[in-house]
Design an enzyme around this catalytic site. Structure first.
Site, PDB file in Angstrom:
ATOM      1  N   HIS A  66      44.586   6.260  40.031  1.00 19.38           N
ATOM      2  CA  HIS A  66      44.424   5.537  41.287  1.00 19.38           C
ATOM      3  C   HIS A  66      44.300   4.052  40.945  1.00 19.38           C
ATOM      4  CE1 HIS A  66      42.814   9.578  42.659  1.00 19.38           C
ATOM      5  NE2 HIS A  66      43.881   9.361  43.397  1.00 19.38           N
ATOM      6  N   ASP A  80      40.992   3.385  39.581  1.00 18.15           N
ATOM      7  CA  ASP A  80      40.742   3.982  38.253  1.00 18.15           C
ATOM      8  C   ASP A  80      41.186   2.980  37.193  1.00 18.15           C
ATOM      9  OD1 ASP A  80      39.966   6.607  39.123  1.00 18.15           O
ATOM     10  OD2 ASP A  80      42.065   7.228  39.268  1.00 18.15           O
TER      11      ASP A  80
HETATM   12  C1  3MF Z   1      44.074  15.559  47.162  1.00 17.93           C
HETATM   13  C2  3MF Z   1      45.002  15.149  46.106  1.00 17.93           C
HETATM   14  C3  3MF Z   1      44.779  13.786  45.515  1.00 17.93           C
HETATM   15  C4  3MF Z   1      46.063  13.126  45.061  1.00 17.93           C
HETATM   16  C5  3MF Z   1      45.817  11.865  44.298  1.00 17.93           C
HETATM   17  C6  3MF Z   1      47.075  11.154  43.872  1.00 17.93           C
HETATM   18  C7  3MF Z   1      42.696  13.220  44.531  1.00 17.93           C
HETATM   19  O1  3MF Z   1      44.305  16.813  47.634  1.00 17.93           O
HETATM   20  O2  3MF Z   1      45.846  15.929  45.713  1.00 17.93           O
HETATM   21  O3  3MF Z   1      43.898  13.914  44.428  1.00 17.93           O
HETATM   22  O4  3MF Z   1      46.827  13.978  44.292  1.00 17.93           O
HETATM   23  O5  3MF Z   1      45.064  11.023  45.072  1.00 17.93           O
HETATM   24  O6  3MF Z   1      47.861  10.838  44.927  1.00 17.93           O
END
Ligand code: 3MF
Ligand code: MG
Length: 345
Positions: free
Chosen positions: A49, A52
């Protein structure tokens, strides 16, 4: 020649075990330790992210963001890791409760677009041209609270603004039908691909299929992948598993339904997925019951089972499959596949 696969995972896939009914049960693992651990497990790439990669990026100048992201890219490269993609985390902060791009408040919508531009900058400085949009809160709890037609137009405007901001960025939409919102505006791959074709540059808008999200929409993940593949738009996957219509479980790949997992591997394998640089990413979580000393096991398991199913896809007796299909002996075909998966052939 059979291709080989490269694997990716996100830092959120090593987590402390909190759920909506209880707090954390494992200590957090430092980011650098996570990165070294996933490399040691055979992963070559990571998904990050925007925050992150650059914590608290909303407080930083574009120059500070550029130098932090560039430094991270170098330290990951020293470990042997590249960055597959980044994604704007437009769901955690209190300002996003009503969504970002579809929020009713225009100042929130403008802020969401600014945040996304910073995420595009992060992508560029991390060395990837791929940004994922998981449109977490772009939906509603109350049908009458937002115009659904207007919301789709707002999403399209936002996507066009992202494409205009950076001529190289590619956007992969990761649809999910519900959770955290009751209902989402782009719930399936069909929706994602359709809005991509309506955008200012359809060649730069694609999709990411998450197995569990397809299952939550009542759809078959292999067919969702096939739909994107047929349009040349499957740019990443989040392989995992899901035991029916429950909360988003992010189980290890194959843990709930090995046949469905096999069918996903089969469709990827037959389409040459990975040969154009696509990564096999897992979006999996350790169970809350997992002891700290076992908290990487789900990442090892998912990769191991994926590779075992690649062997199963490659060793499937295709001639017999074709002759059973031609004879419309689908009972026989069912038996052939089940025996093959059980190692009885
Ligand atoms: C939630 C997700 C997310 C996304 C991530 C990347 C936190 O169901 O799947 O995981 O995969 O944000 O886009
Ligand atoms: Mg995901």
């Amino acid at each position: 020649m059979a291709g080989s696969y490269r694997f990716s995972v996100g830092p959120w896939n090593i987590h402390e075990g909190a759920d909506p009914f209880g707090p954390t049960v494992r200590a957090s693992v430092p980011f650098a330790t996570k990165m070294a651990a996933v490399r040691a497990l055979g992963y070559e790439s990571v998904m990050l992210h925007d925050d992150d990669a650059v914590p608290e990026l909303e407080r930083l100048s574009p120059q500070q963001i550029a130098s932090e992201a560039a430094a991270l890219k170098d330290s990951l490269a020293n470990l042997g890791l590249t960055v597959e993609l980044s994604a704007p985390r437009l769901w955690e902060g209190g300002q996003w409760v009503d969504g970002g791009y579809t929020a009713n408040d225009p100042t929130v919508r403008a802020a969401a677009l600014e945040r996304t531009k910073r995420c595009i900058d992060v992508c560029r400085h991390l060395g990837t041209d791929l940004m994922v949009l998981w449109l977490a809160r772009e939906g509603t709890y109350v049908r009458e609270s937002k115009s659904a037609v207007r919301s789709v137009e707002l999403l399209l405007e936002a996507i066009n603004a992202m494409l205009a901001y950076d001529p190289d960025i590619r956007i992969a939409i990761e649809p999910k039908p519900n959770e955290p919102m009751d209902i989402a505006y782009l719930p399936t791959i069909g929706h994602a691909v359709a809005i991509g074709y309506r955008s200012a540059d359809p060649s730069r808008v694609g999709a990411l299929v998450e197995s569990a999200h397809a299952i939550l929409a009542g759809l078959d993940p292999a067919d969702e992948m096939a739909f994107a593949l047929s349009a040349g738009k499957l740019w990443s996957v989040h392989l995992n598993d899901q035991n029916g219509l429950k909360y988003d479980q992010d189980k290890s790949f194959g843990a709930a339904n090995l046949r469905t997992a096999f069918d996903q591997v089969l469709v990827l394998e037959d389409a040459g997925y990975g040969s154009r640089g696509e990564m096999v990413a897992f979006d999996v979580k350790a169970m809350r019951t997992t002891r700290p000393e076992h908290q990487l096991q789900h990442l090892a398991n998912s990769r191991e089972i994926f590779l075992a199913l690649v062997d199963k896809a490659r060793s499937l007796d295709r001639a017999t499959v074709a002759s059973l299909a031609a004879a419309r002996d689908y009972e026989g075909l069912d038996r052939l596949v089940l025996r093959h998966l059980l190692g009885l052939d």
